[in-house]
Design an enzyme around this catalytic site. Structure first.
Site, short mmCIF file in Angstrom:
data_model
loop_
_atom_site.label_atom_id
_atom_site.label_comp_id
_atom_site.label_asym_id
_atom_site.label_seq_id
_atom_site.Cartn_x
_atom_site.Cartn_y
_atom_site.Cartn_z
CB SER A 92 -0.93 0.02 1.21
OG SER A 92 -0.20 -0.14 2.42
CG ASP B 206 -3.83 5.46 7.01
OD1 ASP B 206 -2.66 5.13 7.34
OD2 ASP B 206 -4.36 5.05 5.96
CG HIS C 148 -0.94 3.62 4.70
ND1 HIS C 148 -2.19 3.23 5.13
CD2 HIS C 148 -0.40 2.55 4.07
CE1 HIS C 148 -2.41 1.98 4.75
NE2 HIS C 148 -1.33 1.55 4.11
#
Length: 364
Positions: free
Chosen positions: A41, A328, A331
């Site tokens: 991600s 978040d 990340h």
């Protein structure tokens, strides 16, 4: 998902590589190297948005709040991620697109000069089972997508031209964090050394597969201090969860040893290894010189440290996102990802070795 006919995909990839000059019979290769991106991600630029029933997506607010028109793009970020910033450093106006985006197009589209393709899928890892329940693309699946790209390039450009093109391309890989997350989430009793060795066996196989397909230049990003992510701080009274960080440190030592070994075994292979652990910890331990103020909370989320719920439209949102390392619960922010990319691109051997990404690209 509707599949693109082989001819349309072939034309699309050819145009993506050489731009409109190819149509005019004047295929001029760009100065900057093509970039192929694999991993998780931290480099996903929208792949998961194209996967039906995927359980790891970011194509909703507040994600993308600092992107053009505050548009969610599938990136786990308020803006750009490290893959985007690296592409800009190499002279591209925008990041290589997701393979699944290209594959979703019915017709070839004149997309400009060659940049590369992004295969990264949020939630994936080195092991096939990592991210399985999330319905994301593991590394073997990402490599299979690259095989499709390579086959179409050979059809469009010929074997020798494709071979030369891939030899100068950068293959950037950022993975391993999710494997460690799963290890702790499942309360595995496998000894640390045995588990990291298992990851290295998988990594070696993936790199050798890419090498056999024509890859020679590898930009490797090791695991950051995952125990300091806001979500994992909740495991240790808001302090970094050191058992997880210990795995990250050991991972870097192992991948450093592996890359040195492979570069001596695989003729023509070159690499740059970014020490994401040290890069990040130096900022966490002393944030002010890097213009950060908050190193423990998520900018967007719910509850303690904004780490008890995902970043969504109802989440708490910090006002000055440039001062936060974490966007978040897991990340980095746009600002933190940019700092990481700048370090990978032009940083000293303290953070990226034996050469940095810019030097890797310049290697013949």
């Amino acid at each position: 998902m509707e599949k693109m006919c082989p001819f349309s995909l072939l034309i699309l990839l050819a145009l993506w590589i050489f731009g409109p000059n190819l149509v005019n019979g004047d295929a001029q290769q760009p100065a900057s190297p093509p970039i192929f991106i694999l991993g998780d991600s931290t480099a996903d630029v929208g792949t998961n948005s194209y996967i039906p029933h995927c359980n790891a997506t970011a194509n909703f607010p507040h994600n993308g709040i600092d992107f053009v028109n505050s548009r969610p793009t599938g990136r786990f970020s308020n803006g750009l991620n490290s893959a985007d910033h690296l592409a800009r450093l190499f002279g591209y106006n925008s990041s290589p697109p997701p393979f699944l985006y290209l594959h979703s197009l019915k017709y070839g589209l004149q997309l400009g000069i060659y940049r590369g393709v992004n295969f990264a899928s949020g939630g994936s890892g080195l092991l096939d089972d990592t991210g399985l329940k999330l319905n994301v693309l593991n590394l073997p699946q990402q490599i299979n997508q690259f095989v499709t790209v390579r086959e179409n390039l050979i059809t469009a450009l010929g074997h020798e031209t494709t071979k030369a093109l891939l030899a100068k391309s950068l293959f950037c890989i950022t993975t391993g964090s999710n494997d460690i997350f799963v290890y702790f989430k499942t309360r595995s009793t496998m000894p640390k050394e045995e588990f990291i060795n298992l990851l290295m066996e998988a990594y070696e196989n993936h790199i050798k597969t890419l090498y056999s397909l024509g890859a020679q230049k590898f930009g490797i990003i090791s695991v950051p201090p995952v125990g300091c992510c806001p979500a994992n701080r909740l495991l240790n009274a808001t302090r970094c969860f050191e058992p997880m960080n210990d795995f990250a440190r050991y991972f870097h030592l192992a991948i450093d040893k592996l890359m040195c070994k492979l570069s001596s075994e695989l003729q023509g292979m070159k690499y740059a290894l970014g020490d994401s652990y040290k890069m990040t910890m130096d900022v966490i331990d002393n944030p002010r010189p890097f213009n950060f103020k908050n190193v423990d909370s998520a900018c967007c989320g719910h509850g303690t440290l904004n780490a008890e719920g995902i970043c969504n439209a109802t989440a708490n949102l910090c006002s000055d996102r440039k001062q936060y390392i974490f966007w978040d619960m897991f990340h980095p922010t746009h600002a933190a990802a940019r700092l990481a990319a700048n370090t990978l691109y032009g940083g000293p051997t303290l953070y990226v070795s034996p050469i940095n990404f810019a030097q890797l690209a310049a290697e013949n």
